[in-house]
Design a protein around this motif. Sequence first.
Motif, PDB file in Angstrom:
ATOM      1  N   ARG A  64      -3.566   4.110  -1.404  1.00  0.00           N
ATOM      2  CA  ARG A  64      -4.918   3.232  -1.678  1.00  0.00           C
ATOM      3  C   ARG A  64      -4.569   1.939  -2.254  1.00  0.00           C
ATOM      4  N   LEU A  65      -4.794   1.021  -1.859  1.00  0.00           N
ATOM      5  CA  LEU A  65      -4.285  -0.569  -2.135  1.00  0.00           C
ATOM      6  C   LEU A  65      -5.557  -1.346  -2.373  1.00  0.00           C
TER       7      LEU A  65
ATOM      8  N   SER B  87      -9.650  -2.730  -1.172  1.00  0.00           N
ATOM      9  CA  SER B  87     -10.780  -1.574  -1.141  1.00  0.00           C
ATOM     10  C   SER B  87     -10.527  -0.380  -2.167  1.00  0.00           C
ATOM     11  N   PHE B  88      -9.129  -0.237  -2.084  1.00  0.00           N
ATOM     12  CA  PHE B  88      -8.586   1.081  -2.711  1.00  0.00           C
ATOM     13  C   PHE B  88      -8.940   2.235  -1.847  1.00  0.00           C
ATOM     14  N   ARG B  89      -9.081   2.069  -0.624  1.00  0.00           N
ATOM     15  CA  ARG B  89      -9.331   3.260   0.202  1.00  0.00           C
ATOM     16  C   ARG B  89      -8.040   3.873   1.035  1.00  0.00           C
ATOM     17  N   ASP B  90      -7.800   3.057   2.064  1.00  0.00           N
ATOM     18  CA  ASP B  90      -6.602   3.331   2.960  1.00  0.00           C
ATOM     19  C   ASP B  90      -5.798   2.212   3.419  1.00  0.00           C
ATOM     20  N   GLU B  91      -6.016   1.053   2.717  1.00  0.00           N
ATOM     21  CA  GLU B  91      -4.982   0.016   3.238  1.00  0.00           C
ATOM     22  C   GLU B  91      -3.513   0.336   3.270  1.00  0.00           C
ATOM     23  N   GLY B  92      -3.011   1.174   2.234  1.00  0.00           N
ATOM     24  CA  GLY B  92      -1.396   1.472   2.274  1.00  0.00           C
ATOM     25  C   GLY B  92      -1.349   2.395   3.368  1.00  0.00           C
ATOM     26  N   ILE B  93      -1.957   3.270   3.680  1.00  0.00           N
ATOM     27  CA  ILE B  93      -1.564   4.406   4.891  1.00  0.00           C
ATOM     28  C   ILE B  93      -1.789   3.477   6.240  1.00  0.00           C
ATOM     29  N   ARG B  94      -2.643   2.609   6.214  1.00  0.00           N
ATOM     30  CA  ARG B  94      -2.853   1.771   7.554  1.00  0.00           C
ATOM     31  C   ARG B  94      -1.823   0.888   7.820  1.00  0.00           C
ATOM     32  N   ALA B  95      -1.234   0.267   6.697  1.00  0.00           N
ATOM     33  CA  ALA B  95       0.031  -0.355   6.813  1.00  0.00           C
ATOM     34  C   ALA B  95       1.024   0.142   7.129  1.00  0.00           C
TER      35      ALA B  95
END
Length: 220
Positions: free
Chosen positions: A61-62, A65-73
């Motif tokens: 979570r980044l 939005s702190f939701r799923d930016e990191g995992i999508r990256a």
Amino acid sequence: MTVPEHPLRVVLVEDSVLLREGLIRLFDEAGYVTAGAFGDAEDILERVRDARADVAILDVRLPPSFRDEGIRAALQLRAEAPDIGILVLSQYVEGVYARELLAGGEGGVGYLLKDRVTSLEEFTDAVRRVQEGGTVLDPLVVRQLLAARPDPLSALTPRERDVIELMAEGCSNATIAARLFIGVGAVEKNVSSIFQKFGLEESGSDHRRVLAVLAFLQRS
């Protein structure tokens, strides 16, 4: 500590400044090079390539939005830069994303929970194992993935289930033997049986272990 001839190069994506700086110091002590450290995953592919990174370590979570930016990256990197190891750090088990991250059937990927990383040596070793093409999963991640599928494969014996769960954590045969208090030969026999039950024929590839774990987690 002796610095390797070709130090492992890491790109770190973590929005917590304190954790980010702490990991940079840890990598420095381990002889790794922090080739980039960022608080968000913007332009992650370009950043990783520019840094000539061996491993990218990302929080789930980044910003913004702190939701799923990191995992999508992380998923983008897996798809577009498969030669780069991916290690995801999170406070949560994101089951759907964890399965998607593993779905390629190859190693060089890990998913660890921040609060359960208790040994700095084990953590730097996990980074190295991911860089070398291994798969590293927190045991709690494995259990929650399994819980979503009550009886993945009835064909497995209780001992084979024990073995494949430890395989999913990234354990070697020697480590599995020590954890289960059995001989390495017995582990090898169980691993071979698991491969046979999943129809994974000998192909000279090092990825049969990963494929077996994926089949265990994903089949109903």
